[in-house]
Design a protein around this motif. Structure first.
Motif, short mmCIF file in Angstrom:
data_model
loop_
_atom_site.label_atom_id
_atom_site.label_comp_id
_atom_site.label_asym_id
_atom_site.label_seq_id
_atom_site.Cartn_x
_atom_site.Cartn_y
_atom_site.Cartn_z
N THR A 146 41.16 64.47 62.72
CA THR A 146 41.70 63.12 62.88
C THR A 146 42.40 62.71 61.59
OG1 THR A 146 39.87 62.53 64.36
CG2 THR A 146 41.17 60.73 63.44
N LYS A 147 43.69 62.48 61.69
CA LYS A 147 44.49 62.12 60.53
C LYS A 147 44.17 60.69 60.08
CE LYS A 147 49.31 61.93 58.97
NZ LYS A 147 50.74 62.13 59.39
N VAL A 148 43.95 60.51 58.78
CA VAL A 148 43.65 59.19 58.22
C VAL A 148 44.44 59.00 56.94
CG1 VAL A 148 41.34 59.07 59.23
CG2 VAL A 148 41.63 60.04 56.94
N ASP A 149 44.39 57.79 56.41
CA ASP A 149 45.09 57.42 55.18
C ASP A 149 44.58 58.26 54.01
OD1 ASP A 149 46.06 56.10 52.84
OD2 ASP A 149 46.20 54.21 53.96
N ARG A 150 45.49 58.94 53.35
CA ARG A 150 45.09 59.86 52.28
C ARG A 150 44.62 59.15 51.02
NH1 ARG A 150 47.98 64.07 51.42
NH2 ARG A 150 48.89 64.07 53.50
N ALA A 151 44.67 57.82 50.99
CA ALA A 151 44.15 57.08 49.84
C ALA A 151 42.63 57.05 49.82
CB ALA A 151 44.70 55.66 49.84
N ALA A 152 41.99 57.38 50.93
CA ALA A 152 40.52 57.34 51.02
C ALA A 152 39.91 58.55 50.32
CB ALA A 152 40.09 57.29 52.48
N ALA A 153 38.92 58.30 49.48
CA ALA A 153 38.24 59.38 48.77
C ALA A 153 37.57 60.31 49.77
CB ALA A 153 37.19 58.81 47.82
N PRO A 154 37.78 61.63 49.67
CA PRO A 154 37.23 62.54 50.68
C PRO A 154 35.72 62.55 50.76
CG PRO A 154 38.24 63.75 48.86
CD PRO A 154 38.63 62.32 48.69
N GLU A 155 35.02 62.34 49.63
CA GLU A 155 33.56 62.36 49.68
C GLU A 155 33.02 61.17 50.47
OE1 GLU A 155 34.48 61.44 45.26
OE2 GLU A 155 35.52 62.33 46.98
#
Length: 366
Positions: A146-155
C-alpha cells in the motif's frame, strides 16, 4: 536474477531464531520485491517460532513492515519501483462473495506471492503472514503493498501493517466508536493501546483501560485513556460500571483473547452495547456464557479481523493523521534494533517490557 539477502528464520519449534542467507526470486506475475526499511517485532512472530500457528517450518519471520518497491512482475499496476509502501497480510481478491457485496475488508480469498523464497540449499520458506519481512528484502503479492506518503518514518509506518491497525480498526471499524461513547479496553499492550488511540480519534468521552500491570496502564494513559483499572486488585466489571454511571461501557474491546477477559468484557458493557474480540485466542480455549444473558443483554458480539481494515483506504488516512500530529505512532516504538537482536526482543516482549521493538535496516530514509 535471484538475489541473496540476510533474513531471520525459525527453523524448528521453540528453537532460537537464526540470521541466515535467503534467496529472493525475481517477481512473477502479480508479485513485487520490496526492500525492507523497518519491521516491528509482533507477538504473532513469536507464535510462529513457538509452533503456535502451524508446523510449516522453516518460517521467514516478520510482517509489520515498510519499505521501497524494488521490482514488480508482469501485470502489476498497483505499485511501481521506487514507491514507498506499507506491507499488509490481507491482499483483497476483488472477486469473492465479500468483495462483490462491497465488503472487501472481509475478503475471504486474500492472497500472497505464488513463488516461495528459499534457503541457499533450496529449502522453501514459509513467510510469516505471507510477508516474511525480517529480511533485507522480501517477495510479496503486489496487492500486499500500500503506497503511502514517504515523509512518514518507516519504523512508525510499518506498525500499521499489523498490531496498530488491528487495535485502531477494532475501535473504529468493528466497534463503531463515535463521539461521546464510553469505551473500555482490556489489555494494554500494543493492540490495546492502539484501540485506545482509535477510540480517542473517534471522539469517545470516557476511555477506561484495564490491565494487571501498572506500567502498561501508564502506557494506556499516554495513548488517551481517561481512567485506568488494575484488574489484579480491582473487579474490572464493577469498576467500569462505577465509571459509567452504573450502566457499563458502550463498546468494550478485549485485546487479550482469553475466556476470562472475554466474560469480563461481556458483563462490563451497557445493555445493547458492543463487545469486540481482537485479542487472538489459542485453539484450545472455549467459552461458556448463559444463553439467557446473551439474549437479554442485546447488542452485538463481534470479532475483529485485522481491525476490519481495508489497507488501500485506511493506511494512507492514518499516515496522514500521523503526519498531522494527530496519531502518535512514534509512541509505539520502544526501541530500534538490528536483525541480530530479534531473539532478545522476543524476551522483552514476553516480559511486557516494550510496546514494540522495531528492526531498522540501513537506508531507512524514504
Amino acid at each position: 536474477m535471484p538475489q541473496k539477502v540476510q533474513g531471520v528464520i525459525a527453523r524448528a519449534k521453540d528453537a532460537p531464531v537464526e540470521l541466515t542467507t535467503i534467496v529472493i526470486p525475481d517477481p512473477g506475475a502479480g508479485e513485487a520485491v520490496v526492500r525492507i526499511q523497518a519491521c516491528g517485532v509482533c507477538h504473532t512472530d513469536l507464535h510462529y517460532r513457538n509452533g503456535g500457528i502451524n508446523d510449516e517450518f522453516p518460517f521467514l519471520l516478520g510482517h509489520e513492515a515498510a519499505g521501497i518497491v524494488e521490482q514488480v512482475g508482469p501485470g502489476v499496476t498497483e505499485v511501481a519501483p521506487g514507491d514507498y509502501v506499507i506491507l499488509n497480510w490481507r491482499a483483497v481478491c476483488g472477486q469473492c462473495r465479500a468483495c462483490l457485496r462491497g465488503r472487501p475488508w472481509y475478503c475471504f480469498a486474500t492472497h500472497n506471492a505464488t513463488q516461495r523464497m528459499t534457503l541457499e540449499d533450496g529449502t522453501e520458506l514459509s513467510p510469516a503472514l505471507g510477508i516474511g519481512a525480517f529480511a533485507e528484502k522480501t517477495l510479496v503479492a503486489a496487492g500486499q503493498c500500500t503506497k503511502v506518503d514517504r515523509a512518514a518514518a518507516p519504523e512508525a509506518a510499518g506498525l500499521l501493517g499489523c498490531g496498530v491497525m488491528a487495535g485502531i480498526g477494532a475501535a473504529i471499524n468493528t466497534g463503531g466508536v463515535t463521539r461521546g461513547d464510553t469505551v473500555a479496553v482490556f489489555g494494554c499492550g500494543g493492540v490495546g493501546d492502539a484501540a485506545i488511540m482509535g477510540a480517542a480519534l473517534a471522539g469517545a468521552g470516557t476511555i477506561i483501560a484495564v490491565d494487571v500491570e501498572d506500567t502498561k496502564l501508564e502506557w494506556a494513559k499516554g495513548a488517551g485513556a481517561t481512567h485506568t483499572v488494575n484488574s489484579s486488585s480491582t473487579d474490572p466489571v464493577e469498576a467500569i460500571r462505577e465509571l459509567t454511571g452504573g450502566f457499563g461501557a458502550d463498546v468494550v474491546i478485549d485485546a487479550v483473547g482469553r475466556p476470562e477477559t472475554y466474560k469480563q468484557a461481556f458483563y462490563a458493557r451497557d445493555l445493547a452495547g458492543v463487545v469486540v474480540l481482537v485479542g487472538v485466542p489459542n485453539p484450545t480455549m472455549t467459552l461458556e456464557l448463559p444463553l439467557a444473558d446473551v439474549f437479554g443483554r442485546g447488542g452485538a458480539l463481534k470479532s475483529s479481523w485485522y481491525g476490519d481494515c481495508l489497507p488501500s483506504r485506511d493506511f494512507p488516512l492514518l499516515i496522514d493523521l500521523y503526519l498531522q500530529g494527530r496519531l502518535d505512532l512514534d509512541a509505539f516504538v520502544s526501541e530500534r534494533i538490528g536483525l541480530g537482536d530479534i531473539e532478545a526482543a522476543f524476551t522483552k516482549m514476553h516480559d511486557g517490557a516494550v510496546l514494540r521493538s522495531v528492526v531498522v535496516l540501513e537506508g531507512t530514509t524514504a
